[in-house]
Design an enzyme around this catalytic site. Structure first.
Site, PDB file in Angstrom:
ATOM      1  NE  ARG A  35      -4.687  -9.491   8.297  1.00 26.22           N
ATOM      2  CZ  ARG A  35      -3.851 -10.534   8.418  1.00 26.22           C
ATOM      3  NH1 ARG A  35      -3.429 -10.946   9.594  1.00 26.22           N
ATOM      4  NH2 ARG A  35      -3.416 -11.142   7.335  1.00 26.22           N
ATOM      5  CB  SER A  64      -7.830  -7.515   2.339  1.00 28.91           C
ATOM      6  OG  SER A  64      -6.777  -8.179   1.696  1.00 28.91           O
ATOM      7  CD  GLU A 109      -7.403  -6.358   6.702  1.00 37.98           C
ATOM      8  OE1 GLU A 109      -7.611  -7.479   6.235  1.00 37.98           O
ATOM      9  OE2 GLU A 109      -6.358  -5.731   6.515  1.00 37.98           O
TER      10      GLU A 109
HETATM   11  C1  LIG Z   1      -2.154  -1.989  -1.076  1.00 37.33           C
HETATM   12  C2  LIG Z   1      -2.328  -2.432   0.349  1.00 37.33           C
HETATM   13  C3  LIG Z   1      -1.952  -3.709   0.737  1.00 37.33           C
HETATM   14  C4  LIG Z   1      -2.113  -4.142   2.072  1.00 37.33           C
HETATM   15  N1  LIG Z   1      -1.744  -5.399   2.397  1.00 37.33           N
HETATM   16  C5  LIG Z   1      -1.880  -5.830   3.684  1.00 37.33           C
HETATM   17  C6  LIG Z   1      -1.492  -7.161   4.039  1.00 37.33           C
HETATM   18  O1  LIG Z   1      -1.014  -7.932   3.227  1.00 37.33           O
HETATM   19  N2  LIG Z   1      -1.661  -7.540   5.324  1.00 37.33           N
HETATM   20  C7  LIG Z   1      -2.164  -6.709   6.285  1.00 37.33           C
HETATM   21  O2  LIG Z   1      -2.291  -7.122   7.436  1.00 37.33           O
HETATM   22  N3  LIG Z   1      -2.544  -5.435   5.970  1.00 37.33           N
HETATM   23  C8  LIG Z   1      -2.409  -4.983   4.699  1.00 37.33           C
HETATM   24  N4  LIG Z   1      -2.804  -3.722   4.365  1.00 37.33           N
HETATM   25  C9  LIG Z   1      -3.389  -2.849   5.389  1.00 37.33           C
HETATM   26  C10 LIG Z   1      -2.378  -1.875   6.027  1.00 37.33           C
HETATM   27  O3  LIG Z   1      -1.280  -1.663   5.206  1.00 37.33           O
HETATM   28  C11 LIG Z   1      -1.890  -2.343   7.402  1.00 37.33           C
HETATM   29  O4  LIG Z   1      -2.971  -2.511   8.283  1.00 37.33           O
HETATM   30  C12 LIG Z   1      -0.898  -1.347   8.017  1.00 37.33           C
HETATM   31  O5  LIG Z   1      -0.315  -1.888   9.182  1.00 37.33           O
HETATM   32  C13 LIG Z   1      -1.541  -0.009   8.363  1.00 37.33           C
HETATM   33  O6  LIG Z   1      -0.506   0.874   8.700  1.00 37.33           O
HETATM   34  P1  LIG Z   1      -0.708   2.431   8.618  1.00 37.33           P
HETATM   35  O7  LIG Z   1       0.488   3.055   9.252  1.00 37.33           O
HETATM   36  O8  LIG Z   1      -1.014   2.858   7.239  1.00 37.33           O
HETATM   37  O9  LIG Z   1      -1.974   2.643   9.586  1.00 37.33           O
HETATM   38  P2  LIG Z   1      -3.150   3.686   9.392  1.00 37.33           P
HETATM   39  O10 LIG Z   1      -3.992   3.297   8.245  1.00 37.33           O
HETATM   40  O11 LIG Z   1      -2.606   5.062   9.394  1.00 37.33           O
HETATM   41  O12 LIG Z   1      -3.968   3.427  10.757  1.00 37.33           O
HETATM   42  C14 LIG Z   1      -4.682   2.226  10.937  1.00 37.33           C
HETATM   43  C15 LIG Z   1      -5.120   2.108  12.420  1.00 37.33           C
HETATM   44  O13 LIG Z   1      -3.955   1.990  13.222  1.00 37.33           O
HETATM   45  C16 LIG Z   1      -3.921   3.060  14.158  1.00 37.33           C
HETATM   46  N5  LIG Z   1      -2.521   3.473  14.313  1.00 37.33           N
HETATM   47  C17 LIG Z   1      -1.645   3.905  13.370  1.00 37.33           C
HETATM   48  N6  LIG Z   1      -0.468   4.201  13.939  1.00 37.33           N
HETATM   49  C18 LIG Z   1      -0.622   3.961  15.270  1.00 37.33           C
HETATM   50  C19 LIG Z   1       0.219   4.086  16.412  1.00 37.33           C
HETATM   51  N7  LIG Z   1       1.473   4.550  16.335  1.00 37.33           N
HETATM   52  N8  LIG Z   1      -0.284   3.766  17.625  1.00 37.33           N
HETATM   53  C20 LIG Z   1      -1.545   3.311  17.768  1.00 37.33           C
HETATM   54  N9  LIG Z   1      -2.384   3.179  16.725  1.00 37.33           N
HETATM   55  C21 LIG Z   1      -1.926   3.504  15.507  1.00 37.33           C
HETATM   56  C22 LIG Z   1      -4.753   4.154  13.564  1.00 37.33           C
HETATM   57  O14 LIG Z   1      -5.224   5.053  14.554  1.00 37.33           O
HETATM   58  C23 LIG Z   1      -5.856   3.352  12.930  1.00 37.33           C
HETATM   59  O15 LIG Z   1      -6.788   2.968  13.903  1.00 37.33           O
HETATM   60  C24 LIG Z   1      -2.662  -3.261   3.034  1.00 37.33           C
HETATM   61  C25 LIG Z   1      -3.032  -1.960   2.641  1.00 37.33           C
HETATM   62  C26 LIG Z   1      -2.878  -1.551   1.311  1.00 37.33           C
HETATM   63  C27 LIG Z   1      -3.278  -0.160   0.918  1.00 37.33           C
END
Ligand SMILES: Cc1cc2nc3c(=O)[nH]c(=O)nc-3n(C[C@H](O)[C@H](O)[C@H](O)COP(=O)(O)OP(=O)(O)OC[C@H]3O[C@@H](n4cnc5c(N)ncnc54)[C@H](O)[C@@H]3O)c2cc1C
Length: 373
Positions: free
Chosen positions: A163, A254, A365
């Site tokens: 992570r 998580s 996380e």
């Molecule tokens: C129901 C559920 C299940 C999940 N299961 C998992 C899992 O199994 N495994 C796992 O690892 N994660 C999981 N996650 C967490 C999440 O989905 C991941 O971390 C995902 O990659 C976040 O993507 P996002 O676009 O929503 O990022 P955001 O939540 O919008 O942003 C998260 C971080 O990334 C940064 N960010 C976003 N886009 C960019 C970009 N283009 N450039 C630089 N920084 C950026 C943001 O500034 C912030 O700091 C889960 C979440 C939920 C709600």
């Protein structure tokens, strides 16, 4: 017009107003919005799917920027090098998984159902069911906010771990305090390039529960289509696939990472506590994902196990507006009408209870924006 709210941009559906929202249609628009805000000394929050964000009830005082581009560019495939794909940061991650499984490209079939954008996947090296995105990334193209220039990170420069990555670590200074770029990385991801091995069978199954669901042994392969299906079913049973009608999925996934502790600390945990080997995330070949070397001094245990055995069962907090998911003790959920401050109170209660019971401090996380634990 009322200002948009972070509650509308996050899967927790929590967080206050946005001062300034830009949805960029081109790379130039994205870069210039970030550069102008940085030059003006305004805080910047890059938002993808908002699925890993916990935002203050007071909202965000600077620029909130989303990459509105959705583009998957096939760069070619051959039997030796595999298939190469370049994806714009704003593209939903699920589209990459579906494309790979449908085309017969191996390495992300167990990452089905993870919400959010492709650009965020290298930030925390998303992983699930024995796979991590680090296993298939070849390069990440970024806007470097410190040096005001576009850079291309090869896999080796991304320093992927559990992570974590160089992108995620750029949100913290050397002393652990937030860096000037937080709550987003110093590097804004513009495009992610992937290199997949060709094949209709999955990568070796590395997760016991998934192996059981598929009826195979650990280390066996199964049709990628079946792996994707089994993962989606397992995830849905834990409330880990987004569903607007199911409050158990109003979460950031998580809430706590699985603690990685020194082997001596792991020895003090009860016999039943899970103990997993800690491996380096770097793949050993350029043509496909593989498991890294085991670090004998470290052990990963299960945050969910610690939480449940410290007395916080599924649904803990109900009938309040925030609670542990009724399907999975590791997800903190919003049941409607709640606030971020209530969610954080719940998180502190759980963290402190686990610390008292087992002497292990759980770490959040998701990215905390304008708040802390
Ligand atoms: C129901 C559920 C299940 C999940 N299961 C998992 C899992 O199994 N495994 C796992 O690892 N994660 C999981 N996650 C967490 C999440 O989905 C991941 O971390 C995902 O990659 C976040 O993507 P996002 O676009 O929503 O990022 P955001 O939540 O919008 O942003 C998260 C971080 O990334 C940064 N960010 C976003 N886009 C960019 C970009 N283009 N450039 C630089 N920084 C950026 C943001 O500034 C912030 O700091 C889960 C979440 C939920 C709600």
């Amino acid at each position: 017009m009322p200002s948009p709210s972070l509650a509308e941009l996050t899967t927790l559906r929590l967080g206050g107003p946005v001062a300034h929202l830009v949805v960029a249609a081109t790379e130039a628009d994205l870069v210039s919005a970030v550069r102008e805000a940085d030059d003006a000394g305004q805080p910047v929050l890059v938002v993808g799917g908002g699925s890993n964000l916990v935002v203050a009830d007071a909202g965000f005082p600077g620029l909130v920027v989303q990459d509105g581009r959705r583009d998957l560019r096939f760069e070619g495939a051959d039997g030796c090098g595999g298939a190469a794909l370049t994806v714009t940061a704003g593209t939903p991650w699920g589209e990459v998984v579906d494309r790979a499984v449908d085309e017969g490209w191996v390495g992300v079939e167990a990452l089905a159902g993870i919400p959010g954008s492709t650009g965020a996947t290298p930030v925390q090296n998303v992983g699930a069911y024995g796979q991590e995105v680090a296993g298939v990334i070849s390069t990440v193209r970024v806007w470097d906010r410190a040096e005001s220039r576009i850079r291309l990170f090869p896999l080796t420069a991304l320093e992927f771990g559990y992570r974590s990555s160089v992108l995620k670590r750029s949100m913290r200074g050397t002393d652990g305090a937030p860096s000037p770029f937080a709550p987003s990385p110093r590097y804004v991801v513009l495009e992610v390039s992937f290199q997949f091995r060709l094949g209709t069978l999955s990568a070796p199954i590395a997760y016991a529960q998934l192996a059981t669901a598929l009826g195979v042994a650990i280390g066996d392969r199964a049709p990628s289509v079946d792996v994707r299906h089994a993962v989606l079913e397992l995830r849905a049973s834990k409330g880990m696939v987004l569903d607007a009608t199911d409050h158990d999925t109003w979460s950031a996934g998580s809430f706590f990472t699985n603690p990685v502790v020194a082997a001596e600390i792991a020895d003090t945990l009860p016999d039943g506590a899970p103990r997993y080997p800690v491996r380096t995330a770097m793949p050993e070949t350029s043509t496909g994902p593989s498991l890294g070397a085991i670090d004998p001094g470290l052990v990963k245990t299960s945050a969910a196990w610690l939480i449940e055995h410290a007395g916080f069962g599924r649904g803990f907090g109900l009938p309040g507006p925030v609670s542990l998911s009724t399907k999975h003790s590791l997800a903190l959920t919003h049941r409607g009408g709640g606030s971020t401050s209530e969610l954080l109170d719940l998180a502190r209660t759980v963290r402190d209870g686990v610390s008292e019971a087992y002497g292990v401090t759980l770490e959040a996380e998701p990215v905390l924006v304008g708040v802390s634990l």
